[in-house]
Design a protein around this motif. Structure first.
Motif, PDB file in Angstrom:
ATOM      1  N   VAL A  76       0.740  -1.056  -0.036  1.00 17.29           N
ATOM      2  CA  VAL A  76      -0.060  -0.035   0.119  1.00 17.29           C
ATOM      3  C   VAL A  76       0.991   1.286  -0.163  1.00 17.29           C
ATOM      4  O   VAL A  76       0.613   2.239  -0.874  1.00 17.29           O
ATOM      5  N   SER A  77       2.000   1.291   0.726  1.00 17.42           N
ATOM      6  CA  SER A  77       2.742   2.298   0.680  1.00 17.42           C
ATOM      7  C   SER A  77       3.413   2.859  -0.311  1.00 17.42           C
ATOM      8  O   SER A  77       3.899   3.701  -0.651  1.00 17.42           O
ATOM      9  N   ARG A  78       3.533   1.814  -1.257  1.00 16.43           N
ATOM     10  CA  ARG A  78       4.321   2.155  -2.619  1.00 16.43           C
ATOM     11  C   ARG A  78       3.299   2.236  -3.687  1.00 16.43           C
ATOM     12  O   ARG A  78       3.454   2.397  -4.924  1.00 16.43           O
ATOM     13  N   SER A  79       2.062   2.377  -3.294  1.00 15.47           N
ATOM     14  CA  SER A  79       0.790   2.850  -4.264  1.00 15.47           C
ATOM     15  C   SER A  79       0.593   1.562  -5.154  1.00 15.47           C
ATOM     16  O   SER A  79       0.183   1.922  -6.570  1.00 15.47           O
ATOM     17  N   LEU A 114      -1.810  -0.752  -7.097  1.00 19.41           N
ATOM     18  CA  LEU A 114      -3.114  -1.163  -6.898  1.00 19.41           C
ATOM     19  C   LEU A 114      -3.674  -2.254  -7.146  1.00 19.41           C
ATOM     20  O   LEU A 114      -4.700  -2.836  -6.797  1.00 19.41           O
TER      21      LEU A 114
END
Length: 79
Positions: free
Chosen positions: A43-46, A48
């Motif tokens: 999630v922290s690295r976006s 999806l």
């Protein structure tokens, strides 16, 4: 070169990691391969969609499992 494979451990994610490992060997490139399964890190690295593959911090594949030959071509472009 640093290759990161993002995924939560599903079969597609495992297959991508195996394909990346095989492609690196066949291409003869020096690379650190890292499997990222921690949801917080994903999630922290976006990211999806998983599986996802990053090379040196840049997302190059997302939401599908590329073939070994396709990964080899990506590695050649990134080298």
């Amino acid at each position: 070169m640093k290759i990161e494979v993002f995924g939560t451990g599903c079969m597609k994610c495992k297959r991508m990691y195996d394909n990346v490992t095989e492609a690196v060997k066949k291409a003869g490139v020096q690379a650190e391969i890292v499997k990222v399964e921690e949801l917080n890190e994903i999630v922290s690295r976006s990211v999806l969609m998983t599986p996802s593959m990053f090379i040196d911090g840049e997302e190059v594949v997302t939401g599908r499992v590329p073939t070994v030959n396709e990964i080899i071509e990506i590695l050649k472009e990134e080298a």
